[in-house]
Design an enzyme around this catalytic site. Structure first.
Site, PDB file in Angstrom:
ATOM      1  N   ASP A 109     -18.151   5.023  34.698  1.00  0.00           N
ATOM      2  CA  ASP A 109     -19.500   5.597  34.581  1.00  0.00           C
ATOM      3  C   ASP A 109     -19.549   6.640  33.470  1.00  0.00           C
ATOM      4  O   ASP A 109     -20.498   6.693  32.680  1.00  0.00           O
ATOM      5  CB  ASP A 109     -20.001   6.165  35.921  1.00  0.00           C
ATOM      6  CG  ASP A 109     -18.924   6.854  36.728  1.00  0.00           C
ATOM      7  OD1 ASP A 109     -17.744   6.790  36.335  1.00  0.00           O
ATOM      8  OD2 ASP A 109     -19.250   7.480  37.758  1.00  0.00           O
ATOM      9  N   TYR A 133     -14.964 -11.728  39.625  1.00  0.00           N
ATOM     10  CA  TYR A 133     -15.342 -13.066  39.166  1.00  0.00           C
ATOM     11  C   TYR A 133     -14.460 -14.146  39.792  1.00  0.00           C
ATOM     12  O   TYR A 133     -14.496 -15.300  39.370  1.00  0.00           O
ATOM     13  CB  TYR A 133     -15.247 -13.154  37.636  1.00  0.00           C
ATOM     14  CG  TYR A 133     -16.322 -12.374  36.924  1.00  0.00           C
ATOM     15  CD1 TYR A 133     -16.336 -10.992  36.977  1.00  0.00           C
ATOM     16  CD2 TYR A 133     -17.326 -13.007  36.208  1.00  0.00           C
ATOM     17  CE1 TYR A 133     -17.314 -10.253  36.334  1.00  0.00           C
ATOM     18  CE2 TYR A 133     -18.310 -12.286  35.566  1.00  0.00           C
ATOM     19  CZ  TYR A 133     -18.298 -10.904  35.627  1.00  0.00           C
ATOM     20  OH  TYR A 133     -19.276 -10.178  35.001  1.00  0.00           O
TER      21      TYR A 133
END
Ligand code: ATP
Length: 340
Positions: free
Chosen positions: A208, A128
């Site tokens: 994940d 970001y």
């Protein structure tokens, strides 16, 4: 003359469903007897016409002065060279911890298992950082920035909170098997903080696997500490387990300033239709009440929400009903009055 304390708080109604859900939260707080002098300021796409920017200086000044704000979701206009307004606000005020409690306590969970976890998302860097380049035609690059300073302070925030609220475990979520330097530095920083909290179990999990484990066995998680992007994605996944984005609150905390806002965005698909679920913003406002010491009112609102939802009446469409935002708010206020 009233003896009640008057709180001075900044309100950013925001874009899309923002004005609808923040207005709902204000009504609920007022019904619980909290007296707030709201300073209403602009930000987001809606601020551009009046101020020529998505983040006017007076908005930042107001938050710095009051130290506490309730904020609706903000959208960044596409094109026109605008940088993400949410990222800009968090950076300008150094709101480095994004704290998101995900709980099934409201009884609208989609999961059969009781869930009570809290997400600490780093709020100022990672992918970001806004450093994106087209390095050649057909080739784009985004820079993922991870620093020891930001990783350490989000870890400190997570462990401090865990210790204060008697949580038993903190998971650091990462992908250091692939991003050995950046996520490696994140993990190294969290480990150093974990070492000073021997009473809290510290674990690490690859992002994940974390996503799958959350879906299958969410009860194993207590406190999660993550970088900015993983925090964003895992928050939405976790929200999906407990009733959706309409019921998950959040807080952006810095050392001196706190801005409370729900996890959801501006939901342009339902904006202006009067059917947005206000509960996420009401719960964010409730976190704000605890922050300013209005614990009794916060307990009452929490109890009213549980009671209201247990009846499964006047639910907005995202929770399977066909009530409007206003009908839901009135139903919640009726329960607050009942619990007086
Ligand atoms: P952002 O990128 O700003 O986080 P987003 O594009 O990921 O936003 P949201 O605006 O959060 O997405 O919306 C995702 C979906 O959830 C949409 O279908 C939206 O209508 C729904 N949604 C979000 N918030 C609410 C709410 N308070 N009540 C009902 N539905 C909601």
């Amino acid at each position: 003359m009233s003896k009640e304390k008057v709180h001075h708080i900044t309100l950013i109604p925001g874009d899309g469903i923002g004005p609808e859900v923040t207005s709902a939260a204000r009504k609920v707080l007022a019904a619980a007897g909290v007296v707030i002098d709201w300073e209403i300021v602009d930000a987001g796409a809606g601020a551009v016409e009046k101020h020529g920017t998505t983040l006017p200086d007076e908005t930042l000044e107001s938050i710095r002065k009051n130290k506490v704000a309730l904020k609706g979701p903000l959208t960044t206009p596409i094109g026109g060279g605008f940088q993400s307004v949410n990222v800009g606000l968090r950076k300008a005020l150094d709101l480095y911890s994004n704290v998101r409690p995900v709980r099934s306590a409201l009884g609208v969970s989609f999961h059969h298992t009781p869930i009570d976890l809290i997400i600490f998302r780093e709020n100022t860097e990672d992918l970001y950082s806004g450093m994106e380049y087209e390095v050649a035609p057909g080739v784009a690059q985004s820079l993922k920035i991870i620093t020891e300073k930001a990783s350490t302070r989000i870890a400190q925030a997570a462990f401090k909170w865990a210790a204060q609220t008697e949580r038993r475990m903190v998971h650091a979520v990462h992908k250091a098997n692939i991003m050995k330097k950046s996520d490696g530095l994140f993990l190294e920083s969290v480990r150093k903080v974990a070492a000073s909290y021997p009473d809290i179990t510290y674990k690490e999990i690859i992002v994940d696997n974390c996503a799958m484990q959350l879906v299958m066995h969410p009860e194993q998680f207590d406190v999660l500490v993550l970088g900015n992007l993983y925090g964003d994605i895992i928050s939405d996944l976790a929200a999906g387990l407990v009733g959706g984005l309409g019921v998950v609150p959040g807080a952006n905390l810095g050392d001196n300033v706190a801005v409370f806002e729900s996890v959801h965005g501006s939901a342009p698909d339902i904006a202006g239709k009067g059917i947005a679920n206000p509960i996420a913003t009401i719960l964010s406002a409730n976190m704000m009440l605890r922050h300013i010491g209005e614990n009794k009112a916060a307990d009452r609102i929490q109890a009213a929400l549980v009671l209201f939802l247990s009846e499964k009446k006047y639910l907005t469409p995202d929770l399977g009903g066909n009530a409007s935002t206003d009908e839901m708010v009135q139903g919640i206020i009726n329960k607050i009055k009942l619990l007086r």
